[in-house]
Every structure is written in structure tokens, then in C-alpha cells.
Scaffold this motif. Structure first.
Motif, short mmCIF file in Angstrom:
data_model
loop_
_atom_site.label_atom_id
_atom_site.label_comp_id
_atom_site.label_asym_id
_atom_site.label_seq_id
_atom_site.Cartn_x
_atom_site.Cartn_y
_atom_site.Cartn_z
N ALA A 56 50.85 29.35 43.06
CA ALA A 56 52.04 29.93 42.36
C ALA A 56 51.62 30.88 41.12
O ALA A 56 51.99 31.78 40.94
CB ALA A 56 52.87 28.61 41.68
N LEU A 57 50.39 30.19 40.53
CA LEU A 57 49.61 31.35 39.58
C LEU A 57 49.11 32.55 40.28
O LEU A 57 49.22 33.47 39.49
CB LEU A 57 48.61 30.44 38.85
N TYR A 58 48.79 32.21 41.48
CA TYR A 58 48.22 33.50 42.04
C TYR A 58 49.15 34.41 42.35
O TYR A 58 49.06 35.79 42.11
CB TYR A 58 47.50 32.96 43.48
N VAL A 59 50.41 34.12 42.81
CA VAL A 59 51.40 34.90 42.99
C VAL A 59 52.03 35.37 41.52
O VAL A 59 52.43 36.60 41.40
CB VAL A 59 52.78 34.32 43.65
N ALA A 60 52.17 34.32 40.57
CA ALA A 60 52.76 35.14 39.33
C ALA A 60 51.86 36.06 38.66
O ALA A 60 52.30 36.92 38.07
CB ALA A 60 52.92 34.05 38.44
N ASN A 61 50.23 35.94 38.89
CA ASN A 61 49.48 36.98 38.32
C ASN A 61 49.38 38.29 38.99
O ASN A 61 48.40 38.90 38.69
CB ASN A 61 48.39 36.12 37.90
N GLY A 62 49.90 38.21 40.23
CA GLY A 62 49.79 39.51 41.04
C GLY A 62 48.47 39.85 41.63
O GLY A 62 48.22 40.86 42.32
N CYS A 63 47.88 38.54 42.18
CA CYS A 63 46.50 38.82 42.68
C CYS A 63 46.94 39.32 44.28
O CYS A 63 45.90 40.20 44.77
CB CYS A 63 46.00 37.44 42.85
N VAL A 64 47.86 39.07 44.68
CA VAL A 64 48.35 39.41 45.87
C VAL A 64 48.46 41.01 46.08
O VAL A 64 48.52 41.67 47.32
CB VAL A 64 49.60 38.80 46.53
N ALA A 65 48.41 41.67 45.02
CA ALA A 65 48.79 43.08 45.18
C ALA A 65 47.30 43.65 45.51
O ALA A 65 47.43 44.76 46.21
CB ALA A 65 49.24 43.50 43.78
N CYS A 66 46.44 43.11 45.19
CA CYS A 66 44.95 43.80 45.40
C CYS A 66 44.13 42.95 46.31
O CYS A 66 43.08 43.66 46.85
CB CYS A 66 44.19 43.66 44.22
N HIS A 67 44.57 41.65 46.89
CA HIS A 67 43.51 40.77 47.66
C HIS A 67 44.37 40.49 49.08
O HIS A 67 45.62 39.99 48.65
CB HIS A 67 43.03 39.62 47.02
N THR A 68 43.82 40.69 50.21
CA THR A 68 44.29 40.30 51.52
C THR A 68 43.79 38.92 51.67
O THR A 68 42.96 38.29 51.28
CB THR A 68 43.84 41.23 52.49
N GLN A 69 44.49 38.40 52.72
CA GLN A 69 43.98 37.11 53.02
C GLN A 69 44.12 36.96 54.73
O GLN A 69 44.84 36.21 55.42
CB GLN A 69 44.79 35.70 52.55
N GLN A 70 43.42 38.13 55.23
CA GLN A 70 43.64 38.48 56.88
C GLN A 70 42.32 39.06 57.09
O GLN A 70 41.98 39.97 56.74
CB GLN A 70 44.85 39.05 57.12
N VAL A 71 41.69 38.33 58.03
CA VAL A 71 40.43 38.66 58.61
C VAL A 71 40.94 39.46 60.03
O VAL A 71 41.26 39.00 60.95
CB VAL A 71 39.48 37.75 58.97
N ARG A 72 40.62 40.98 59.62
CA ARG A 72 41.17 41.61 61.12
C ARG A 72 40.31 41.52 62.21
O ARG A 72 39.00 41.20 62.25
CB ARG A 72 41.47 42.94 60.55
N ASN A 73 40.79 41.84 63.38
CA ASN A 73 40.01 41.80 64.71
C ASN A 73 39.06 42.98 64.69
O ASN A 73 39.10 43.57 65.73
CB ASN A 73 40.85 41.38 65.86
N VAL A 74 38.30 43.36 63.79
CA VAL A 74 37.28 44.28 63.84
C VAL A 74 36.13 43.85 63.31
O VAL A 74 35.77 43.06 62.28
CB VAL A 74 38.01 45.66 62.81
N ASP A 75 35.00 44.61 63.78
CA ASP A 75 33.60 44.24 63.24
C ASP A 75 33.38 44.25 61.89
O ASP A 75 32.58 43.23 61.18
CB ASP A 75 32.57 45.11 64.27
N MET A 76 34.13 45.30 61.08
CA MET A 76 33.64 45.56 59.76
C MET A 76 34.42 44.30 58.89
O MET A 76 33.94 44.20 57.65
CB MET A 76 34.49 46.58 59.24
N THR A 108 48.80 43.21 51.51
CA THR A 108 48.93 44.72 52.30
C THR A 108 47.95 45.54 51.83
O THR A 108 47.88 46.70 52.42
CB THR A 108 50.25 45.38 52.13
N GLU A 109 47.13 45.48 50.74
CA GLU A 109 46.18 46.18 50.23
C GLU A 109 44.81 45.50 49.88
O GLU A 109 45.09 44.54 49.13
CB GLU A 109 46.67 47.08 48.94
N ARG A 110 43.68 45.96 50.15
CA ARG A 110 42.50 45.32 50.11
C ARG A 110 41.60 46.13 48.86
O ARG A 110 40.70 46.80 49.15
CB ARG A 110 41.75 45.29 51.13
#
Length: 337
Positions: A56-76, A108-110
Motif C-alpha cells: 500500500a505504501l508502494y502505491v501511495a508513494n508512486g513507485c509504480v509510476a517508474c518501476h515495472t513488475q513484468q519480465v517481458r519475453n525478450v532476451d534483454m 507501464t514505464e521502466r
């Protein structure tokens, strides 16, 4: 027909009905289907109370605006997780409450690093607290804002306080900084972020793999160039955040590797043991997590990290091989904890 368009009650009523139908078929039906067809992986560990509050603190402090939590299916994206993310990774997430749906924080943004496996890459509490207090202390190039309101300055910390070691140039006030419960809860959430292993040790390859370079030998035949794992890159991923790019660590928090007796020791067993099992033998430094175990590093990867540390920053210790590391790992794993 014209009467329909001239009658605002009929026009807006039809539009609202169409909106409801589309909501059902585009949003609700797929959501119910996903919940029915996906379930958490067998090894999944739910958030404890502190981690849930930290989310809840992670959300409240806007961390989700700059950090993703999704490992895409690409080598990088290999640096962010051992495998690409799948639907089961998010199946256990639930709504925050009736009015807010912040269950899945894929982002949505890394702008900053992906946090899918941050609990494996950087599990140490000390590092996370220093990073929250002022990211520039441990990552000079960081553009992440500091969160000093999560900490409190005390003249005399109590026995139960978690002290945060802040270098003098980053604080102008006398006293000792300690972490508030909110900081500890946020760190608990970050430490909980780990990719769950697939059942039976199954692996999932990344797409778009980089091509292996080839060269002609003296017989004009082709052969693969096998230089082994990149020790510099592995060090940057698993060690640099604490010990720094220059290997000098952070005074009072993380020991220096440059000129370290452990790193330069002709017998690499102690160095290897620390990498695999972590270290908690010095009061003046924070606890080092079990990097090797947490990240599932292979012998040749550990050897690459060790060789980078043993030959960088004017260090000149003898290199080790993957085979040497494997034999020593077998010995270390047989020792009592």
C-alpha cells in the motif's frame, strides 16, 4: 429514425446500454475467465502483514509510476528475472479494497529497474533502507527521489530501533537516523518480490536470443566463440549496488573489495562461501545476503564474478575456474550450517 436522434432520452439511454454491454463482454467476462483458468504457482508465498502494508505504501508513494513488475519475453529482460512473466505470477493478487483495484502492479514505464525479482537481486534490508533514505548514496546516477520522511532522527536510538547508516555528507543534522515502521514495511514488500520457480524445475526460454558470434579458424571452419559468462555484467547485476562500481564499498555499511584480504587470498574458499551463503561476521557492516543461493548462480557464473573482483581495481589475485568453484561448492554444501 430521426425521432431517435432527436430524443435525448432514447439516444443517451441507448449509449449507456451499449456501454454496459461492452463492459460486460470486454472487461468482466475476460476477467472472470482469467480467474477461473489461472492459479498461483505451487511454490507461491503470500504477502505477510508487513509486506501487504508495504505494498500500500508502494502505491501511495508512486513507485509504480517508474518501476515495472513484468519480465517481458525478450532476451534483454533476462537481467530482471530467470524467466518471462506468466499469468500465474499475478493470479493471487486481489483488489486493495472495493473502490481501488491496485492488485497487479505491472507498471507501464521502466524509468527505474524492474522489480519482479528485486527480493532476490537485492534482498538486504540495510541496502534497501539506505536506498530509500537517499538513492544517491548507493547509486550516484540515480534519478529516484529520496524518501526521508520514512525515517526519524534520534539522539539516542533505542535497542529495538533499526539504525540506518547515512554518510556525513548526506546529512547536516547531528544524531542517528532510524527507520520508521513505514520504511520497514515498504522494504518488507520489496524483499517479498521474487519470481516463483516453475513446478519440477521447468525452464522457460526467452525469445529473440542474441546470436552467438562465429569466427573462422585456421581450417576455414566455423566455431562458436565461448568466452564464458561476463563477470563484469554479473557483478553489476548482483554485487555492484552494495560494493559499488569502484569496488570501494560504502564506509560503515558495505565493505570494500578493493584490496580486501578475503578477495586477494590465494585460497578462494572463504570468498566463495561468502558469495554462496552470505556473511554476518562484522558488526561494522550490514549483513550480506546469500547472493549465490538466492540468485541460483551456476559455478561458472560465480567464477566469473570472483575473477572480476580478484583482477579489478588494482587487485591481482589468481583467477579461478568454473571447475574449481564446482568442487569447492560440493565441499561447502557438505559443511554444517
Amino acid at each position: 429514425m430521426m425521432d431517435f436522434f432527436d430524443n435525448h432520452n432514447k439516444l443517451f439511454g441507448a449509449a449507456f446500454l451499449l456501454f454496459l454491454v461492452l463492459t460486460v463482454f470486454v472487461a468482466l467476462v475476460p476477467a472472470v475467465s482469467n480467474e477461473k483458468n489461472n492459479a498461483p504457482l505451487p511454490g507461491f508465498e503470500p504477502l505477510n502483514d508487513d509486506a501487504a502494508k508495504g505494498k500500500a505504501l508502494y502505491v501511495a508513494n508512486g513507485c509504480v509510476a517508474c518501476h515495472t513488475q513484468q519480465v517481458r519475453n525478450v532476451d534483454m529482460d533476462k537481467m530482471w528475472g530467470k524467466r518471462p512473466g506468466i499469468a500465474a505470477d499475478y493470479a493471487s493478487n486481489e483488489r486493495t479494497d472495493l473502490w481501488r483495484n491496485t492488485a497487479t502492479l505491472m507498471g507501464t514505464e521502466r524509468t527505474g529497474p524492474d522489480l519482479t525479482s528485486i527480493g532476490t537481486r537485492l534482498p538486504g534490508k540495510e541496502w534497501n533502507l539506505i536506498h530509500l533514505f537517499n538513492p544517491r548514496i548507493v547509486v550516484k546516477e540515480s534519478i529516484m527521489p529520496a524518501y526521508p520522511w520514512l525515517f526519524e532522527l534520534k539522539k539516542e536510538p533505542s535497542e529495538n530501533d533499526v539504525v540506518v547508516i547515512v554518510p556525513g555528507k548526506y546529512t547536516s543534522q547531528e544524531g542517528t537516523w532510524v527507520a520508521k515502521k513505514e520504511a520497514l514495511q515498504l522494504v518488507a514488500y520489496l524483499q517479498s518480490l521474487k519470481q516463483t520457480e516453475l513446478p519440477g524445475g521447468a525452464m522457460q526460454d526467452f525469445l529473440y536470443k542474441k546470436e552467438i558470434k562465429k569466427e573462422l579458424n585456421t581450417d576455414t571452419e566455423t566455431k562458436n566463440v565461448n568466452a564464458g559468462p561476463d563477470g563484469s555484467a554479473l557483478y553489476a547485476t548482483h554485487c555492484q549496488a552494495c560494493h559499488q562500481a569502484h569496488g570501494e564499498g560504502l564506509k560503515g555499511a558495505f565493505p570494500a573489495l578493493k584490496g580486501s584480504e578475503i578477495v586477494l587470498n590465494e585460497n578462494p574458499e572463504l570468498m566463495l562461501n561468502i558469495i554462496i551463503n552470505g556473511y554476518d561476521a562484522r558488526q561494522e557492516f550490514g549483513i550480506m545476503p546469500a547472493v549465490g543461493k538466492n540468485a541460483g548462480l551456476k559455478p561458472d557464473e560465480i567464477a566469473a564474478i570472483m575473477n572480476h573482483e580478484r583482477t579489478s581495481w588494482e587487485n591481482n589475485a589468481k583467477k579461478v575456474t568454473g571447475e574449481q568453484v564446482k568442487k569447492l561448492m560440493d565441499v561447502i554444501n557438505q559443511l554444517p550450517n
